[in-house]
Design a protein around this motif. Structure first.
Motif, PDB file in Angstrom:
ATOM      1  N   VAL A  11       0.816  -1.218   0.000  1.00 51.40           N
ATOM      2  CA  VAL A  11       0.000   0.000   0.000  1.00 51.40           C
ATOM      3  C   VAL A  11       0.851   1.270   0.000  1.00 51.40           C
ATOM      4  O   VAL A  11       0.312   2.375   0.088  1.00 51.40           O
ATOM      5  CB  VAL A  11      -0.963   0.008   1.208  1.00 51.40           C
ATOM      6  N   ASP A  12       2.164   1.119  -0.121  1.00 52.83           N
ATOM      7  CA  ASP A  12       3.080   2.266  -0.091  1.00 52.83           C
ATOM      8  C   ASP A  12       3.379   2.737  -1.512  1.00 52.83           C
ATOM      9  O   ASP A  12       4.161   2.123  -2.235  1.00 52.83           O
ATOM     10  CB  ASP A  12       4.370   1.873   0.620  1.00 52.83           C
ATOM     11  N   ARG A  13       2.762   3.838  -1.912  1.00 49.28           N
ATOM     12  CA  ARG A  13       2.925   4.345  -3.281  1.00 49.28           C
ATOM     13  C   ARG A  13       4.324   4.872  -3.572  1.00 49.28           C
ATOM     14  O   ARG A  13       4.660   5.115  -4.729  1.00 49.28           O
ATOM     15  CB  ARG A  13       1.914   5.463  -3.536  1.00 49.28           C
ATOM     16  N   ARG A  14       5.127   5.069  -2.564  1.00 49.22           N
ATOM     17  CA  ARG A  14       6.479   5.580  -2.790  1.00 49.22           C
ATOM     18  C   ARG A  14       7.381   4.513  -3.420  1.00 49.22           C
ATOM     19  O   ARG A  14       8.406   4.838  -4.013  1.00 49.22           O
ATOM     20  CB  ARG A  14       7.082   6.053  -1.464  1.00 49.22           C
ATOM     21  N   LEU A  15       6.990   3.262  -3.289  1.00 47.93           N
ATOM     22  CA  LEU A  15       7.785   2.167  -3.834  1.00 47.93           C
ATOM     23  C   LEU A  15       7.353   1.843  -5.266  1.00 47.93           C
ATOM     24  O   LEU A  15       6.224   2.134  -5.665  1.00 47.93           O
ATOM     25  CB  LEU A  15       7.606   0.915  -2.971  1.00 47.93           C
ATOM     26  N   ASP A  16       8.266   1.241  -6.045  1.00 46.96           N
ATOM     27  CA  ASP A  16       7.872   0.822  -7.390  1.00 46.96           C
ATOM     28  C   ASP A  16       7.019  -0.438  -7.293  1.00 46.96           C
ATOM     29  O   ASP A  16       6.981  -1.110  -6.253  1.00 46.96           O
ATOM     30  CB  ASP A  16       9.084   0.613  -8.299  1.00 46.96           C
ATOM     31  N   PHE A  17       6.330  -0.747  -8.392  1.00 44.13           N
ATOM     32  CA  PHE A  17       5.343  -1.830  -8.344  1.00 44.13           C
ATOM     33  C   PHE A  17       5.981  -3.183  -8.052  1.00 44.13           C
ATOM     34  O   PHE A  17       5.362  -4.057  -7.441  1.00 44.13           O
ATOM     35  CB  PHE A  17       4.536  -1.876  -9.645  1.00 44.13           C
ATOM     36  N   VAL A  18       7.230  -3.386  -8.477  1.00 42.62           N
ATOM     37  CA  VAL A  18       7.897  -4.667  -8.235  1.00 42.62           C
ATOM     38  C   VAL A  18       8.049  -4.905  -6.736  1.00 42.62           C
ATOM     39  O   VAL A  18       7.752  -5.993  -6.223  1.00 42.62           O
ATOM     40  CB  VAL A  18       9.277  -4.706  -8.929  1.00 42.62           C
ATOM     41  N   ARG A  22       6.005  -7.768  -4.268  1.00 42.20           N
ATOM     42  CA  ARG A  22       6.949  -8.863  -4.029  1.00 42.20           C
ATOM     43  C   ARG A  22       6.420  -9.880  -3.004  1.00 42.20           C
ATOM     44  O   ARG A  22       6.550 -11.089  -3.178  1.00 42.20           O
ATOM     45  CB  ARG A  22       8.295  -8.300  -3.545  1.00 42.20           C
ATOM     46  N   THR A  23       5.804  -9.384  -1.941  1.00 40.16           N
ATOM     47  CA  THR A  23       5.296 -10.292  -0.904  1.00 40.16           C
ATOM     48  C   THR A  23       4.224 -11.226  -1.463  1.00 40.16           C
ATOM     49  O   THR A  23       4.147 -12.402  -1.089  1.00 40.16           O
ATOM     50  CB  THR A  23       4.707  -9.488   0.271  1.00 40.16           C
ATOM     51  N   LEU A  24       3.417 -10.699  -2.394  1.00 39.60           N
ATOM     52  CA  LEU A  24       2.334 -11.506  -2.954  1.00 39.60           C
ATOM     53  C   LEU A  24       2.854 -12.495  -3.986  1.00 39.60           C
ATOM     54  O   LEU A  24       2.468 -13.663  -3.994  1.00 39.60           O
ATOM     55  CB  LEU A  24       1.274 -10.605  -3.581  1.00 39.60           C
ATOM     56  N   THR A  25       3.713 -12.034  -4.868  1.00 36.71           N
ATOM     57  CA  THR A  25       4.193 -12.909  -5.940  1.00 36.71           C
ATOM     58  C   THR A  25       5.168 -13.965  -5.429  1.00 36.71           C
ATOM     59  O   THR A  25       5.370 -14.994  -6.079  1.00 36.71           O
ATOM     60  CB  THR A  25       4.867 -12.085  -7.047  1.00 36.71           C
ATOM     61  N   SER A  26       5.772 -13.710  -4.258  1.00 31.26           N
ATOM     62  CA  SER A  26       6.705 -14.691  -3.695  1.00 31.26           C
ATOM     63  C   SER A  26       5.985 -15.819  -2.975  1.00 31.26           C
ATOM     64  O   SER A  26       6.596 -16.840  -2.644  1.00 31.26           O
ATOM     65  CB  SER A  26       7.648 -13.995  -2.705  1.00 31.26           C
ATOM     66  N   GLU A  52      -1.560  -0.571 -12.095  1.00 23.66           N
ATOM     67  CA  GLU A  52      -2.428  -1.651 -12.551  1.00 23.66           C
ATOM     68  C   GLU A  52      -1.959  -3.022 -12.074  1.00 23.66           C
ATOM     69  O   GLU A  52      -2.779  -3.893 -11.756  1.00 23.66           O
ATOM     70  CB  GLU A  52      -2.530  -1.631 -14.076  1.00 23.66           C
ATOM     71  N   VAL A  53      -0.649  -3.231 -12.030  1.00 21.26           N
ATOM     72  CA  VAL A  53      -0.131  -4.524 -11.574  1.00 21.26           C
ATOM     73  C   VAL A  53      -0.456  -4.727 -10.101  1.00 21.26           C
ATOM     74  O   VAL A  53      -0.851  -5.821  -9.676  1.00 21.26           O
ATOM     75  CB  VAL A  53       1.392  -4.617 -11.816  1.00 21.26           C
ATOM     76  N   VAL A  54      -0.304  -3.664  -9.316  1.00 28.09           N
ATOM     77  CA  VAL A  54      -0.639  -3.741  -7.891  1.00 28.09           C
ATOM     78  C   VAL A  54      -2.113  -4.086  -7.723  1.00 28.09           C
ATOM     79  O   VAL A  54      -2.482  -4.959  -6.931  1.00 28.09           O
ATOM     80  CB  VAL A  54      -0.313  -2.406  -7.190  1.00 28.09           C
ATOM     81  N   ARG A  55      -2.967  -3.435  -8.487  1.00 30.56           N
ATOM     82  CA  ARG A  55      -4.409  -3.693  -8.386  1.00 30.56           C
ATOM     83  C   ARG A  55      -4.736  -5.131  -8.799  1.00 30.56           C
ATOM     84  O   ARG A  55      -5.568  -5.787  -8.176  1.00 30.56           O
ATOM     85  CB  ARG A  55      -5.173  -2.691  -9.256  1.00 30.56           C
ATOM     86  N   HIS A  56      -4.097  -5.585  -9.844  1.00 34.69           N
ATOM     87  CA  HIS A  56      -4.318  -6.953 -10.321  1.00 34.69           C
ATOM     88  C   HIS A  56      -3.958  -7.966  -9.232  1.00 34.69           C
ATOM     89  O   HIS A  56      -4.711  -8.917  -8.983  1.00 34.69           O
ATOM     90  CB  HIS A  56      -3.474  -7.181 -11.575  1.00 34.69           C
ATOM     91  N   GLU A  57      -2.824  -7.747  -8.572  1.00 34.33           N
ATOM     92  CA  GLU A  57      -2.405  -8.677  -7.520  1.00 34.33           C
ATOM     93  C   GLU A  57      -3.313  -8.581  -6.298  1.00 34.33           C
ATOM     94  O   GLU A  57      -3.506  -9.571  -5.585  1.00 34.33           O
ATOM     95  CB  GLU A  57      -0.945  -8.410  -7.135  1.00 34.33           C
ATOM     96  N   ILE A  58      -3.882  -7.406  -6.062  1.00 34.82           N
ATOM     97  CA  ILE A  58      -4.833  -7.272  -4.956  1.00 34.82           C
ATOM     98  C   ILE A  58      -6.086  -8.096  -5.232  1.00 34.82           C
ATOM     99  O   ILE A  58      -6.624  -8.756  -4.330  1.00 34.82           O
ATOM    100  CB  ILE A  58      -5.189  -5.788  -4.723  1.00 34.82           C
ATOM    101  N   TRP A  90      -9.306  -6.342 -17.456  1.00 32.46           N
ATOM    102  CA  TRP A  90      -8.780  -7.235 -16.425  1.00 32.46           C
ATOM    103  C   TRP A  90      -9.864  -7.589 -15.422  1.00 32.46           C
ATOM    104  O   TRP A  90      -9.936  -8.721 -14.947  1.00 32.46           O
ATOM    105  CB  TRP A  90      -7.596  -6.569 -15.718  1.00 32.46           C
ATOM    106  N   ALA A  91     -10.706  -6.613 -15.084  1.00 30.43           N
ATOM    107  CA  ALA A  91     -11.793  -6.874 -14.141  1.00 30.43           C
ATOM    108  C   ALA A  91     -12.724  -7.954 -14.686  1.00 30.43           C
ATOM    109  O   ALA A  91     -13.197  -8.822 -13.933  1.00 30.43           O
ATOM    110  CB  ALA A  91     -12.571  -5.587 -13.865  1.00 30.43           C
TER     111      ALA A  91
END
Length: 241
Positions: A11-18, A22-26, A52-58, A90-91
């Protein structure tokens, strides 16, 4: 704010999407059950300005978590006028998952008809995803429309036609061969490849001359498909529709 520490980066927008996903894809975080966390994730998901990638993983996380409100959250995205075509499509993909995996998350009785309504959506990609989702759900009403999509003379119909050919193949609608053969010579490579691939897989010997022509005169993509189709014709006995 999140209760689960593993969600902090997400939920931290300051970070890049990767870094955010990471916690979810790992696989370190497989589900979220805390109501506050689910509410926070839902707010991120609903924001068209979010990555969009963050939303998709959510969505994937909420799905794994059995979120009973996931269906309504996805329709809210589709109904948001500020939402872009890509994530709206995607939805629909995710709604299709709810259609084809009944019981994993409770869905409303009107999910199927609501997805059918998306076949007339303003965005082509949304319409395509809706058609694909409904076909994978083996919706009889949708499958009955495939012949009409194959012969639709309206301008812009090609946007759905190649998918209709692919669906005819996966659903084994061999009685539609006569409607697919004309696209063996289409100037639209996407349509031509779909037709060649389908009729090759079906060992339609009547299509051989057109496929041989495609091998000689088509684009590189068409030639590759024609080569594969001819091998299929040579290695199996033809199946009569």
């Amino acid at each position: 704010m999140v209760v689960t520490p593993a969600l902090s980066n997400l939920v931290d927008r300051r970070l890049d999407f990767v870094e955010r996903v990471r916690t979810l894809t790992s696989g370190r975080l497989t589900e979220v059950k805390d109501p506050q966390d689910q509410s926070t994730l839902a707010a991120v998901l609903a924001d068209p300005q979010e990555d969009e990638v963050v939303r998709h993983e959510i969505v994937n996380l909420l799905n794994r978590s059995g979120d009973p409100a996931l269906e309504s959250r996805l329709f809210q995205i589709l109904e948001n006028p500020a939402e872009g075509a890509k994530f709206r499509a995607w939805a629909v993909q995710h709604l299709g998952g709810l259609l084809t995996t009944p019981g994993r998350i409770p869905v409303s009785p009107d999910l199927l008809p609501r997805v059918r309504e998306l076949l007339t959506d303003r965005d082509l990609h949304v319409r395509r995803e809706a058609l694909l989702a409904l076909s994978r759900a083996n919706d009889p009403q949708t499958l009955e429309q495939i012949p009409g999509l194959l012969k639709d003379p309206a301008p812009g119909a090609d946007g759905m036609r190649d998918l209709a050919i692919r669906i005819a193949q996966t659903q084994n609608l061999r009685d539609q061969i006569f409607l697919i053969r004309p696209y063996l010579t289409s100037t639209n490579d996407t349509l031509r490849v779909a037709a060649i691939d389908t009729l090759g897989r079906w060992q339609d010997l009547e299509s051989r001359p057109a496929i041989e022509t495609a091998l000689k005169e088509g684009s590189y993509r068409v030639k590759l498909c024609a080569q594969s189709a001819l091998k299929a014709l040579d290695t199996s006995a033809p199946a009569t529709p």
